[in-house]
Design a protein around this motif. Structure first.
Motif, mmCIF file in Angstrom:
data_model
loop_
_atom_site.group_PDB
_atom_site.id
_atom_site.type_symbol
_atom_site.label_atom_id
_atom_site.label_comp_id
_atom_site.label_asym_id
_atom_site.label_seq_id
_atom_site.Cartn_x
_atom_site.Cartn_y
_atom_site.Cartn_z
ATOM 1 N N SER A 108 4.939 6.390 5.633
ATOM 2 C CA SER A 108 4.432 5.200 4.953
ATOM 3 C C SER A 108 4.205 4.108 5.994
ATOM 4 C CB SER A 108 5.414 4.721 3.883
ATOM 5 O OG SER A 108 6.644 4.344 4.460
ATOM 6 N N ILE A 109 3.071 3.429 5.890
ATOM 7 C CA ILE A 109 2.688 2.421 6.883
ATOM 8 C C ILE A 109 2.386 1.103 6.173
ATOM 9 C CG2 ILE A 109 1.071 1.794 8.712
ATOM 10 C CD1 ILE A 109 0.559 4.767 9.154
ATOM 11 N N ASP A 110 3.109 0.073 6.573
ATOM 12 C CA ASP A 110 2.919 -1.276 6.047
ATOM 13 C C ASP A 110 2.254 -2.109 7.139
ATOM 14 O OD1 ASP A 110 3.124 -3.771 4.841
ATOM 15 O OD2 ASP A 110 5.225 -4.032 5.395
ATOM 16 N N LEU A 111 1.017 -2.532 6.888
ATOM 17 C CA LEU A 111 0.261 -3.331 7.854
ATOM 18 C C LEU A 111 0.331 -4.807 7.481
ATOM 19 C CD1 LEU A 111 -3.040 -1.292 8.418
ATOM 20 C CD2 LEU A 111 -1.202 -1.651 10.065
ATOM 21 N N SER A 112 0.733 -5.628 8.424
ATOM 22 C CA SER A 112 0.740 -7.071 8.238
ATOM 23 C C SER A 112 -0.229 -7.685 9.241
ATOM 24 C CB SER A 112 2.157 -7.626 8.443
ATOM 25 O OG SER A 112 2.154 -9.039 8.354
ATOM 26 N N ASP A 113 -1.368 -8.138 8.752
ATOM 27 C CA ASP A 113 -2.415 -8.642 9.639
ATOM 28 C C ASP A 113 -2.118 -10.062 10.093
ATOM 29 O OD1 ASP A 113 -4.896 -8.858 10.991
ATOM 30 O OD2 ASP A 113 -5.752 -9.878 9.251
ATOM 31 N N ARG A 114 -2.000 -10.260 11.393
ATOM 32 C CA ARG A 114 -1.783 -11.596 11.966
ATOM 33 C C ARG A 114 -2.993 -12.036 12.792
ATOM 34 N NH1 ARG A 114 3.915 -12.216 11.798
ATOM 35 N NH2 ARG A 114 4.650 -10.887 10.097
ATOM 36 N N THR A 115 -4.089 -11.270 12.733
ATOM 37 C CA THR A 115 -5.264 -11.598 13.555
ATOM 38 C C THR A 115 -6.186 -12.596 12.873
ATOM 39 O OG1 THR A 115 -6.698 -9.836 12.663
ATOM 40 C CG2 THR A 115 -5.210 -9.248 14.477
ATOM 41 N N GLY A 116 -6.075 -12.690 11.552
ATOM 42 C CA GLY A 116 -6.978 -13.562 10.815
ATOM 43 C C GLY A 116 -8.347 -12.964 10.588
ATOM 44 N N GLN A 117 -8.540 -11.700 10.999
ATOM 45 C CA GLN A 117 -9.850 -11.070 10.846
ATOM 46 C C GLN A 117 -9.880 -10.039 9.719
ATOM 47 O OE1 GLN A 117 -11.223 -9.736 14.814
ATOM 48 N NE2 GLN A 117 -12.348 -11.660 14.775
ATOM 49 N N GLY A 118 -8.744 -9.831 9.073
ATOM 50 C CA GLY A 118 -8.688 -8.859 7.988
ATOM 51 C C GLY A 118 -8.497 -7.452 8.527
ATOM 52 N N LEU A 119 -7.674 -6.678 7.840
ATOM 53 C CA LEU A 119 -7.380 -5.334 8.310
ATOM 54 C C LEU A 119 -6.938 -4.489 7.127
ATOM 55 C CD1 LEU A 119 -7.053 -3.521 10.857
ATOM 56 C CD2 LEU A 119 -4.665 -4.210 10.891
ATOM 57 N N ALA A 120 -7.610 -3.360 6.917
ATOM 58 C CA ALA A 120 -7.246 -2.444 5.841
ATOM 59 C C ALA A 120 -7.557 -1.028 6.295
ATOM 60 C CB ALA A 120 -7.999 -2.788 4.564
ATOM 61 N N VAL A 121 -6.507 -0.277 6.614
ATOM 62 C CA VAL A 121 -6.672 1.102 7.065
ATOM 63 C C VAL A 121 -5.739 1.985 6.262
ATOM 64 C CG1 VAL A 121 -6.545 2.684 9.023
ATOM 65 C CG2 VAL A 121 -7.175 0.294 9.407
ATOM 66 N N ALA A 122 -6.282 3.009 5.611
ATOM 67 C CA ALA A 122 -5.443 3.948 4.874
ATOM 68 C C ALA A 122 -4.532 4.676 5.850
ATOM 69 C CB ALA A 122 -6.311 4.944 4.115
ATOM 70 N N ALA A 123 -3.314 4.972 5.413
ATOM 71 C CA ALA A 123 -2.337 5.606 6.299
ATOM 72 C C ALA A 123 -2.875 6.903 6.894
ATOM 73 C CB ALA A 123 -1.041 5.864 5.535
ATOM 74 N N ALA A 124 -3.571 7.693 6.091
ATOM 75 C CA ALA A 124 -4.076 8.985 6.573
ATOM 76 C C ALA A 124 -5.090 8.828 7.692
ATOM 77 C CB ALA A 124 -4.687 9.775 5.420
ATOM 78 N N ASP A 125 -5.747 7.656 7.767
ATOM 79 C CA ASP A 125 -6.757 7.408 8.799
ATOM 80 C C ASP A 125 -6.187 6.662 9.999
ATOM 81 O OD1 ASP A 125 -8.753 8.562 7.190
ATOM 82 O OD2 ASP A 125 -9.054 6.663 6.133
ATOM 83 N N ASN A 126 -4.933 6.247 9.904
ATOM 84 C CA ASN A 126 -4.315 5.451 10.968
ATOM 85 C C ASN A 126 -3.855 6.370 12.092
ATOM 86 O OD1 ASN A 126 -2.474 3.739 12.491
ATOM 87 N ND2 ASN A 126 -2.521 2.358 10.733
ATOM 88 N N LEU A 127 -4.155 5.988 13.325
ATOM 89 C CA LEU A 127 -3.766 6.799 14.476
ATOM 90 C C LEU A 127 -2.243 6.914 14.584
ATOM 91 C CD1 LEU A 127 -5.440 8.324 16.567
ATOM 92 C CD2 LEU A 127 -5.191 6.391 18.113
#
Length: 353
Positions: A108-127
């Motif tokens: 399980s991957i929890d992404l917290s975007d701090r770049t201000g540019q938006g980020l949405a990547v499904a876990a299965a596609d995440n390196l």
């Protein structure tokens, strides 16, 4: 045009995300024994792309340098039941993926975007998931296991800064520790190389020259601590398309320049060269505007595109100068950050006792 109702909805989402981040804790959400790690960005001081090889990859010689700018990752592993893994495999949740040699690894991957540019990547596609899956297979781990990951993203996507590759290398470092395998184990290194040219570099960090397709460590250089400013327009560049453009009109690095770079013992002595930059700039003309804007302020010899883009970096005198330049770039509508060249690598942060 964005109406007031949409703005209010976006503000509410941002406030909820900020509140959730403020309450987040590794011990509470991942459990005792969670590892905290740094996952640094990089720039290419030298990128010399060569001919296409029979396997379809390009010959490449590069000198990469880690940056102080980094993502923060938290990783925890615990036993899981077969029912839990099987249930997750059928639920199709974007933040969860199942892999391993016996479909026994739940990530399980929890992404917290701090770049201000938006980020949405499904876990299965995440390196990061691909790294965990590949290492579990390489080690033939067959017990059912749950790996929970939190990534606080400060490195923007599609910038040529290696954020995804760095996260993958950091995941390998974390799992090597949790699974009681040396981080320099041949299987860990082989997995890193299989995931992409940049991943293996982040196991080394600092400043290093790589050859082959850019994935084979040739030597290390004394790292620099020079201040850097990063500037990135909103749009990205498709790496595959940049290489296709390059192949249409190859521009090899001059032998004397390549020789000087490969003879440098110190990062500070490497001339900044990227022969993929013209192809990338042809795909995104705003890169030319960024390069010229920076060159007018610090000199063209101190400015270079990061990989295939779309971030450009500039070497400056000190951190205060980098901060001032980043502020000015932000007023142009670009994402910008001050940082430093660094000796960092993907690494576990020692716990405080």
């Amino acid at each position: 045009m964005i109406d007031n109702a949409q703005r209010n909805r976006e503000a509410e989402v941002n406030l909820l995300a900020a509140a959730r981040d403020a309450q987040w804790s590794a011990t509470t959400f991942l459990g005792p024994g969670s590892l905290k790690l740094v996952s640094p960005a990089k720039v290419n001081l030298l990128l010399a792309i060569g001919a296409v090889r029979p396997d379809g990859y390009h010959e490449a010689r590069t000198i990469m340098h880690a940056l102080a700018l980094h993502d923060t990752m938290y990783v925890h592993a615990a036993p899981a039941s077969a029912d839990e893994v099987a249930r997750a495999a059928t639920e199709s949740r974007a933040e969860v993926a199942v892999g391993g040699p016996a479909e026994n690894l739940l990530v399980s991957i929890d992404l917290s975007d701090r770049t201000g540019q938006g980020l949405a990547v499904a876990a299965a596609d995440n390196l990061v998931f691909k790294a965990a899956d590949a290492l579990a297979r390489a080690l033939d781990r067959r017990d059912c296991e749950r790996v929970s990951v939190r990534i606080e993203k400060h490195i923007p996507a599609q910038g040529g800064l290696g954020g995804g590759s760095s996260n993958a290398a950091t995941m390998l470092v974390a799992l090597a520790q949790l699974w009681d395998v040396p981080a320099d184990d041949d299987r860990v290194v082989a997995v890193a190389r299989s995931l992409g040219a940049d991943v293996a570099f982040f196991l080394q960090g600092g400043c290093a020259q790589l050859g082959g397709t850019g994935d084979t460590l040739e030597r290390t250089l004394a790292p620099s601590r020079q201040a850097v400013v990063l500037v990135k327009p909103a749009d990205g560049v498709c790496t595959a398309e940049a290489y296709r453009r390059f192949d249409e009109r190859p521009t090899p690095v001059q032998p004397a320049v390549l020789e000087a770079a490969c003879a440098a013992a110190d990062a500070a002595d490497v001339p900044l060269v990227n022969n993929l930059a013209p192809a990338a700039e042809a795909l995104l003309s705003e890169l030319v505007a960024v390069r010229q804007w920076l060159a007018d302020r610090v000199g063209a010899q101190n400015v270079l595109l990061c990989g295939s883009g779309s971030a450009t970096f500039a070497l400056v005198d000190d951190y205060d100068a980098a901060s001032a330049l980043a502020l000015a770039a932000g007023k142009q509508g670009w994402w910008a950050r001050p940082t430093n060249l660094s000796g960092l690598r993907a690494a576990i942060v020692p716990s405080r006792r």
